[in-house]
Design a protein around this motif. Sequence first.
Motif, PDB file in Angstrom:
ATOM      1  N   ARG A  93      12.557   6.268  -4.835  1.00  0.00           N
ATOM      2  CA  ARG A  93      12.474   6.596  -3.411  1.00  0.00           C
ATOM      3  C   ARG A  93      13.350   5.662  -2.587  1.00  0.00           C
ATOM      4  O   ARG A  93      13.552   4.492  -2.948  1.00  0.00           O
ATOM      5  N   ASP A  94      13.880   6.189  -1.485  1.00  0.00           N
ATOM      6  CA  ASP A  94      14.711   5.379  -0.596  1.00  0.00           C
ATOM      7  C   ASP A  94      13.925   4.153  -0.128  1.00  0.00           C
ATOM      8  O   ASP A  94      12.709   4.236   0.092  1.00  0.00           O
ATOM      9  N   SER A 119       4.158  11.196  -7.515  1.00  0.00           N
ATOM     10  CA  SER A 119       4.648  10.031  -6.781  1.00  0.00           C
ATOM     11  C   SER A 119       5.972   9.554  -7.375  1.00  0.00           C
ATOM     12  O   SER A 119       6.136   9.512  -8.600  1.00  0.00           O
ATOM     13  N   GLY A 120       6.910   9.195  -6.535  1.00  0.00           N
ATOM     14  CA  GLY A 120       8.156   8.616  -7.005  1.00  0.00           C
ATOM     15  C   GLY A 120       7.981   7.127  -7.258  1.00  0.00           C
ATOM     16  O   GLY A 120       6.938   6.540  -6.956  1.00  0.00           O
ATOM     17  N   LEU A 121       9.020   6.502  -7.805  1.00  0.00           N
ATOM     18  CA  LEU A 121       8.972   5.066  -8.078  1.00  0.00           C
ATOM     19  C   LEU A 121       9.586   4.289  -6.929  1.00  0.00           C
ATOM     20  O   LEU A 121      10.651   4.651  -6.422  1.00  0.00           O
ATOM     21  N   ASP A 122       8.909   3.211  -6.514  1.00  0.00           N
ATOM     22  CA  ASP A 122       9.423   2.355  -5.436  1.00  0.00           C
ATOM     23  C   ASP A 122       9.975   1.035  -5.946  1.00  0.00           C
ATOM     24  O   ASP A 122      10.946   0.516  -5.387  1.00  0.00           O
ATOM     25  N   ALA A 144       0.842  -1.195   0.000  1.00  0.00           N
ATOM     26  CA  ALA A 144       0.000   0.000   0.000  1.00  0.00           C
ATOM     27  C   ALA A 144       0.876   1.242   0.000  1.00  0.00           C
ATOM     28  O   ALA A 144       1.846   1.343   0.757  1.00  0.00           O
ATOM     29  N   GLY A 145       0.559   2.189  -0.865  1.00  0.00           N
ATOM     30  CA  GLY A 145       1.321   3.419  -0.954  1.00  0.00           C
ATOM     31  C   GLY A 145       2.554   3.326  -1.828  1.00  0.00           C
ATOM     32  O   GLY A 145       3.245   4.325  -2.031  1.00  0.00           O
ATOM     33  N   LYS A 146       2.838   2.141  -2.366  1.00  0.00           N
ATOM     34  CA  LYS A 146       4.011   1.941  -3.217  1.00  0.00           C
ATOM     35  C   LYS A 146       3.624   2.057  -4.692  1.00  0.00           C
ATOM     36  O   LYS A 146       2.477   1.883  -5.081  1.00  0.00           O
ATOM     37  N   THR A 147       4.634   2.341  -5.507  1.00  0.00           N
ATOM     38  CA  THR A 147       4.446   2.376  -6.950  1.00  0.00           C
ATOM     39  C   THR A 147       5.405   1.395  -7.597  1.00  0.00           C
ATOM     40  O   THR A 147       6.493   1.117  -7.066  1.00  0.00           O
ATOM     41  N   ALA A 148       5.027   0.865  -8.748  1.00  0.00           N
ATOM     42  CA  ALA A 148       5.854  -0.140  -9.412  1.00  0.00           C
ATOM     43  C   ALA A 148       5.787   0.019 -10.923  1.00  0.00           C
ATOM     44  O   ALA A 148       4.748   0.394 -11.471  1.00  0.00           O
ATOM     45  N   GLY A 196      23.448   3.139   0.344  1.00  0.00           N
ATOM     46  CA  GLY A 196      23.173   4.174   1.330  1.00  0.00           C
ATOM     47  C   GLY A 196      21.728   4.604   1.371  1.00  0.00           C
ATOM     48  O   GLY A 196      21.312   5.303   2.291  1.00  0.00           O
ATOM     49  N   ARG A 197      20.948   4.175   0.407  1.00  0.00           N
ATOM     50  CA  ARG A 197      19.545   4.573   0.329  1.00  0.00           C
ATOM     51  C   ARG A 197      18.599   3.422   0.645  1.00  0.00           C
ATOM     52  O   ARG A 197      17.388   3.576   0.543  1.00  0.00           O
TER      53      ARG A 197
END
Length: 255
Positions: A133-134, A85-88, A5-9, A177-178
């Motif tokens: 996104r981190d 939204s950024g990409l996860d 939930a809340g993630k993008t792909a 590092g991310r």
Amino acid sequence: MSKLAGKTALVTGASRGIGRAIAIRLAADGALVAVHYGTNAAAADETVAAIRAEGGRAFPVAAEFGVEGDVETLARGLEAGLGDSGLDILVNNAAVSGASGLDEATPEHFDKLFAVNVKAPFFLIQRLLPGMRDGGRIINISSAVTRIVLPETVYAMTKGALDTLGRNLANSYATGGRGITVNTVAPGPIDTGHPMFQIPEIVEGTAKATALDRMGTPEDIAAAVSMLASEEAGWITGNLVDATGGMFLGPRLGK
């Protein structure tokens, strides 16, 4: 709550087969999924419709790999679909195969396989990683042909390159590092409806070559990707998951 939930792909080559199953599974897990396709818009629309019919969220994005500007075309379509939204999660699944043994291969076919199977995912990662996104996930879909010798030499070479890419990138300054993990899934023979797998003798012989005594399905691979995409897999990186049902592990004792 759904685990993504809340993630993008983004799933490349998601209009059919394994890619379609991955897109459907990630959407079922709660992610907003970009369904990439090369030329078959109708098939991509079917994947999106299947996701939405189950209450998921998805949108199609077009880009033919192996042509000038392919990665930039995909990146712009993705950014338009995601908005702010950024990409996860990035799943590099798109690939081409075909006759690629030493006797059959031509320079043109060789270049096409490497352009789609190696160059496209490499430069797609290069393009998208800075904005990911981190805590993100990069999952490359390889193949058992890097372990099991079949008469598909050039195709196997492209997948071997993808395996190497995953391990090197996992140890890179750009990801560690991310909290971005990089893993590879290597499917064995998967029943995607190919006419070859409508022949009972081939299905039976393939099943007997696995420790689990059955053919694999696209959903089997989607489940492995789902696991690696989850928060619980945050300590797993630089690995290759052999998703073959234990194919050709050795003599079948007691069989």
